[in-house]
Design a protein around this motif. Structure first.
Motif, PDB file in Angstrom:
ATOM      1  N   LEU A  90      -2.857  -0.497  -6.993  1.00 34.10           N
ATOM      2  CA  LEU A  90      -2.987  -0.087  -8.318  1.00 34.10           C
ATOM      3  C   LEU A  90      -4.910   0.268  -7.501  1.00 34.10           C
ATOM      4  O   LEU A  90      -5.662   1.432  -8.474  1.00 34.10           O
ATOM      5  CB  LEU A  90      -4.102  -1.867  -9.059  1.00 34.10           C
ATOM      6  N   ILE A  91      -5.736  -0.099  -6.519  1.00 37.09           N
ATOM      7  CA  ILE A  91      -6.982   0.647  -5.842  1.00 37.09           C
ATOM      8  C   ILE A  91      -5.770   1.906  -5.961  1.00 37.09           C
ATOM      9  O   ILE A  91      -6.746   2.942  -6.046  1.00 37.09           O
ATOM     10  CB  ILE A  91      -7.021  -0.146  -4.889  1.00 37.09           C
ATOM     11  N   VAL A  92      -5.221   2.186  -5.289  1.00 38.44           N
ATOM     12  CA  VAL A  92      -4.320   3.646  -4.026  1.00 38.44           C
ATOM     13  C   VAL A  92      -4.858   4.423  -6.010  1.00 38.44           C
ATOM     14  O   VAL A  92      -4.974   5.951  -5.418  1.00 38.44           O
ATOM     15  CB  VAL A  92      -2.947   3.710  -3.730  1.00 38.44           C
ATOM     16  N   ILE A  93      -4.132   4.187  -6.988  1.00 34.96           N
ATOM     17  CA  ILE A  93      -3.298   4.826  -7.859  1.00 34.96           C
ATOM     18  C   ILE A  93      -4.726   5.467  -8.508  1.00 34.96           C
ATOM     19  O   ILE A  93      -4.832   5.824  -9.427  1.00 34.96           O
ATOM     20  CB  ILE A  93      -2.625   4.334  -8.355  1.00 34.96           C
ATOM     21  N   ILE A 140       1.167  -1.215  -0.010  1.00 31.60           N
ATOM     22  CA  ILE A 140      -0.392  -0.008   0.248  1.00 31.60           C
ATOM     23  C   ILE A 140       0.678   1.252   0.104  1.00 31.60           C
ATOM     24  O   ILE A 140       0.309   2.176  -0.416  1.00 31.60           O
ATOM     25  CB  ILE A 140      -1.126  -0.100   1.605  1.00 31.60           C
ATOM     26  N   VAL A 141       2.560   1.031   0.646  1.00 35.75           N
ATOM     27  CA  VAL A 141       2.949   2.306   0.368  1.00 35.75           C
ATOM     28  C   VAL A 141       3.628   2.422  -0.705  1.00 35.75           C
ATOM     29  O   VAL A 141       3.405   3.939  -0.875  1.00 35.75           O
ATOM     30  CB  VAL A 141       4.423   2.093   1.203  1.00 35.75           C
ATOM     31  N   TYR A 142       3.290   1.793  -2.129  1.00 33.10           N
ATOM     32  CA  TYR A 142       3.970   2.007  -2.429  1.00 33.10           C
ATOM     33  C   TYR A 142       2.753   2.206  -4.027  1.00 33.10           C
ATOM     34  O   TYR A 142       3.282   3.490  -4.263  1.00 33.10           O
ATOM     35  CB  TYR A 142       4.746   0.728  -3.804  1.00 33.10           C
ATOM     36  N   GLY A 143       1.683   2.020  -3.449  1.00 34.40           N
ATOM     37  CA  GLY A 143       0.412   2.569  -4.251  1.00 34.40           C
ATOM     38  C   GLY A 143       0.604   3.939  -3.542  1.00 34.40           C
ATOM     39  O   GLY A 143       0.192   5.043  -4.296  1.00 34.40           O
ATOM     40  N   LEU A 144       0.992   4.514  -2.739  1.00 32.96           N
ATOM     41  CA  LEU A 144       1.206   6.375  -2.027  1.00 32.96           C
ATOM     42  C   LEU A 144       2.109   6.814  -2.557  1.00 32.96           C
ATOM     43  O   LEU A 144       1.729   7.427  -3.163  1.00 32.96           O
ATOM     44  CB  LEU A 144       0.714   5.991  -0.976  1.00 32.96           C
ATOM     45  N   LEU A 145       2.696   6.378  -3.262  1.00 36.51           N
ATOM     46  CA  LEU A 145       4.387   7.054  -3.743  1.00 36.51           C
ATOM     47  C   LEU A 145       3.887   6.927  -5.431  1.00 36.51           C
ATOM     48  O   LEU A 145       4.155   7.850  -5.821  1.00 36.51           O
ATOM     49  CB  LEU A 145       5.617   5.667  -3.888  1.00 36.51           C
ATOM     50  N   GLY A 146       3.251   5.472  -5.432  1.00 38.68           N
ATOM     51  CA  GLY A 146       2.982   6.564  -7.028  1.00 38.68           C
ATOM     52  C   GLY A 146       1.554   6.757  -7.375  1.00 38.68           C
ATOM     53  O   GLY A 146       1.890   7.960  -8.293  1.00 38.68           O
ATOM     54  N   LEU A 147       0.699   7.046  -6.394  1.00 37.76           N
ATOM     55  CA  LEU A 147      -0.602   8.190  -6.199  1.00 37.76           C
ATOM     56  C   LEU A 147       0.182   9.727  -6.344  1.00 37.76           C
ATOM     57  O   LEU A 147       0.341  10.512  -6.916  1.00 37.76           O
ATOM     58  CB  LEU A 147      -1.177   7.904  -5.196  1.00 37.76           C
ATOM     59  N   THR A 148       1.387   9.819  -5.884  1.00 35.17           N
ATOM     60  CA  THR A 148       1.847  10.697  -5.645  1.00 35.17           C
ATOM     61  C   THR A 148       2.804  11.735  -6.393  1.00 35.17           C
ATOM     62  O   THR A 148       2.743  12.011  -6.790  1.00 35.17           O
ATOM     63  CB  THR A 148       3.061  11.302  -4.094  1.00 35.17           C
ATOM     64  N   LEU A 203       4.145  14.056 -12.203  1.00 33.52           N
ATOM     65  CA  LEU A 203       4.101  14.189 -13.599  1.00 33.52           C
ATOM     66  C   LEU A 203       2.881  14.172 -14.056  1.00 33.52           C
ATOM     67  O   LEU A 203       3.040  14.250 -14.946  1.00 33.52           O
ATOM     68  CB  LEU A 203       4.577  12.593 -13.759  1.00 33.52           C
ATOM     69  N   HIS A 204       1.598  14.384 -13.758  1.00 31.22           N
ATOM     70  CA  HIS A 204       0.834  14.344 -14.741  1.00 31.22           C
ATOM     71  C   HIS A 204       0.233  12.847 -15.744  1.00 31.22           C
ATOM     72  O   HIS A 204      -0.375  13.138 -16.630  1.00 31.22           O
ATOM     73  CB  HIS A 204       0.380  15.640 -15.205  1.00 31.22           C
ATOM     74  N   PHE A 205       0.391  11.792 -14.880  1.00 26.82           N
ATOM     75  CA  PHE A 205       0.621  10.266 -15.659  1.00 26.82           C
ATOM     76  C   PHE A 205      -1.184  10.054 -15.534  1.00 26.82           C
ATOM     77  O   PHE A 205      -1.384   9.616 -16.268  1.00 26.82           O
ATOM     78  CB  PHE A 205       1.226   9.342 -15.646  1.00 26.82           C
ATOM     79  N   ASP A 206      -2.141  11.064 -14.597  1.00 32.43           N
ATOM     80  CA  ASP A 206      -2.951  10.378 -14.218  1.00 32.43           C
ATOM     81  C   ASP A 206      -3.235   8.915 -14.056  1.00 32.43           C
ATOM     82  O   ASP A 206      -1.978   8.802 -13.218  1.00 32.43           O
ATOM     83  CB  ASP A 206      -4.085  10.582 -15.814  1.00 32.43           C
ATOM     84  N   ARG A 207      -4.845   8.900 -13.690  1.00 41.02           N
ATOM     85  CA  ARG A 207      -4.778   7.278 -13.682  1.00 41.02           C
ATOM     86  C   ARG A 207      -4.344   6.307 -14.398  1.00 41.02           C
ATOM     87  O   ARG A 207      -5.658   5.536 -15.708  1.00 41.02           O
ATOM     88  CB  ARG A 207      -6.364   6.962 -12.587  1.00 41.02           C
TER      89      ARG A 207
END
Length: 289
Positions: A218-221, A123-131, A137-141
């Motif tokens: 993936l849910i987080v992002i 889940i921490v990697y998900g938060l990092l990817g979201l940020t 970087l504005h890659f969006d979802r």
């Protein structure tokens, strides 16, 4: 007297060995039985729902019309980006740390961080990817955000396994290559990597097996559970099979439990196919040595 004491110690060690051998054997049997029971349950529920319509239909509110097409294609897109990124970056990092980096505080710091990252919750990697990928970087979802997040998640696994595989190559082979006039890079490419490839591919199997089944990052992002179209570019929204299966299993209708079981079967088939291909490549390189 001393001989009797030594004989007694040997007998005690043998009894201890038998106890632990039995304990480990029983633990293995329990795990295998649990896996078999789970597979039997999934097969009994999902095999009747696994047909061509299930593979070619999009998700639906009606169980009889629900399909896994969007999630299946989304998973293929995700793994098609994650696999080469993970392999190239992970193996390159391992080569640098084992063949080029000197034993300094900086290299030891990198090694410590890599070992620690392997135990960080997903889940921490998900938060990092979201940020970083979604917002900074504005890659969006998009698929690209998901693939980069999954790459970060599994990189420590393949880095550590690749380091161990490279470290296992005898130093004599390197010295022989240098004695024949090869430079460091030629030695790595022609001597070290061919011998280390089986171990590296083992790490790739483990890392990609984890990546294909992860859901939380993936849910987080923002990977959604219902999509009625197929992604066409890296920047399209997407869903993957673990998220779709989770969504079906959480619905109240009993039929969706059978649909989720059919999705699990498709995911298992994809995972086993990927692993079989990687094992084939590993065995092929082992035979060449």
């Amino acid at each position: 007297m001393l001989q009797q004491m030594e004989t007694k110690r040997i007998m005690q060690r043998k009894r201890t060995n038998k106890v632990f051998h039995s304990l480990f054997f029983v633990s293995t049997i329990i795990g295998v039985l649990a896996l078999v029971m789970l597979l039997i349950q999934v097969l009994s529920k999902g095999i009747g729902w696994l047909d061509w319509d299930f593979l070619t239909n999009f998700s639906s509110r009606k169980p009889e019309n629900a399909g896994i097409k969007a999630a299946f294609v989304g998973t293929l897109w995700l793994m098609a980006i994650t696999a080469p990124l993970t392999f190239i970056i992970g193996v390159s990092t391992a080569i640098y740390l084992e063949e080029y980096a000197k034993d300094t505080w900086f290299s030891r710091l990198i090694q410590t961080n890599i070992a620690n990252l392997a135990g960080v919750p997903s889940i921490v990697y998900g938060l990092l990817g979201l940020t970083v990928f979604v917002r900074l970087l504005h890659f969006d979802r998009s698929i690209l955000s998901g693939a980069l997040t999954m790459t970060l998640l599994v990189l420590p696994i393949i880095i550590v396994s690749s380091q161990e595989a490279i470290r296992a190559i005898p130093i004599n082979q390197r010295h022989a290559s240098f004695a024949l006039g090869a430079n460091r890079w030629q030695t790595i490419v022609r001597v070290v990597l061919p011998s280390a490839i089986p171990g590296i591919l083992t790490g790739a199997i483990l890392s990609l097996s984890r990546a294909i089944g992860e859901t939380a990052p993936l849910i987080v992002i923002g990977a959604v559970s219902f999509i009625a179209h197929l992604p066409e570019t890296w920047f399209d929204t997407f869903t993957v099979m673990p998220i779709q299966i989770f969504n079906w299993s959480s619905l109240p209708q009993a039929e969706f439990q059978n649909v989720a079981a059919a999705g699990i079967l498709v995911l298992l088939i994809m995972l086993l196919s990927m692993n079989a291909f990687a094992i084939y490549l590993r065995n092929k390189y082992q035979k060449k040595q």
